[in-house]
Scaffold this motif. Structure first.
Motif, PDB file in Angstrom:
ATOM      1  N   VAL A  50       0.982  -1.229  -0.350  1.00 12.93           N
ATOM      2  CA  VAL A  50       0.001   0.042  -0.047  1.00 12.93           C
ATOM      3  C   VAL A  50       0.852   1.286  -0.197  1.00 12.93           C
ATOM      4  N   ARG A  51       1.800   1.264   0.962  1.00 13.35           N
ATOM      5  CA  ARG A  51       2.806   2.335   0.793  1.00 13.35           C
ATOM      6  C   ARG A  51       3.567   2.432  -0.434  1.00 13.35           C
ATOM      7  N   ALA A  69       9.339  10.195  -2.483  1.00  6.44           N
ATOM      8  CA  ALA A  69       8.505   8.953  -2.729  1.00  6.44           C
ATOM      9  C   ALA A  69       9.150   7.743  -2.237  1.00  6.44           C
ATOM     10  N   ALA A  70      10.558   7.707  -2.381  1.00  9.15           N
ATOM     11  CA  ALA A  70      11.185   6.457  -2.016  1.00  9.15           C
ATOM     12  C   ALA A  70      11.127   6.065  -0.492  1.00  9.15           C
ATOM     13  N   ALA A  71      11.312   7.247   0.228  1.00  8.60           N
ATOM     14  CA  ALA A  71      11.134   7.118   1.769  1.00  8.60           C
ATOM     15  C   ALA A  71       9.679   6.553   1.933  1.00  8.60           C
ATOM     16  N   MET A  72       8.721   7.162   1.429  1.00  6.22           N
ATOM     17  CA  MET A  72       7.407   6.824   1.686  1.00  6.22           C
ATOM     18  C   MET A  72       7.100   5.287   1.475  1.00  6.22           C
ATOM     19  N   ILE A  81      13.754   4.186  -8.424  1.00  5.38           N
ATOM     20  CA  ILE A  81      13.913   4.336  -9.785  1.00  5.38           C
ATOM     21  C   ILE A  81      13.338   3.108 -10.639  1.00  5.38           C
ATOM     22  N   ASP A  82      14.053   2.034 -10.175  1.00  2.00           N
ATOM     23  CA  ASP A  82      13.647   0.758 -10.979  1.00  2.00           C
ATOM     24  C   ASP A  82      12.261   0.190 -10.595  1.00  2.00           C
TER      25      ASP A  82
END
Length: 113
Positions: A50-51, A69-72, A81-82
């Motif tokens: 979900v995150r 976004a990566a941290a979320m 990125i991948d």
């Protein structure tokens, strides 16, 4: 993840419940801006996915930065990125004006050579 506008929600409020019963999250937007998101909480609820879905969707709407976004999502920037690449969501976004500036600069460099 299903996306619907506030107008669609007003006309078909049962669509959120139908999405949840299918195990799908839904993002409600107003004039293209996220207002709220629904998350089904049934069997097999997976908070990590979900995150990730939320982070990907919001990044696609240009809300958080790549790092945000990566941290979320609980991922490294390279993993994010991948993930975005696998979904064919561009990581680098450039406006037509920025592209024109870059091309003009590249031409000045080419003219020097």
């Amino acid at each position: 993840m299903h996306q619907l506008t506030t107008d669609e929600l007003t006309n078909r409020p049962d669509s959120l419940l139908a999405d949840a019963r299918r195990g799908e999250s839904a993002l409600v937007t107003d004039h293209g801006k996220p207002v709220f998101m629904t998350v089904p909480m049934g069997e097999g609820f997976d908070a990590r996915s979900v995150r990730l879905e939320l982070a990907v969707r919001l990044f696609d709407l240009e809300q958080p930065t790549l790092g945000g976004a990566a941290a979320m999502a609980g991922l490294s920037i390279s993993e994010m990125i991948d993930e975005l690449g696998g979904r064919r969501i561009p990581v680098i976004r450039i406006t037509p004006e920025e592209l024109d500036e870059e091309l003009a600069y590249a031409r000045t460099l080419a003219d020097r050579g």
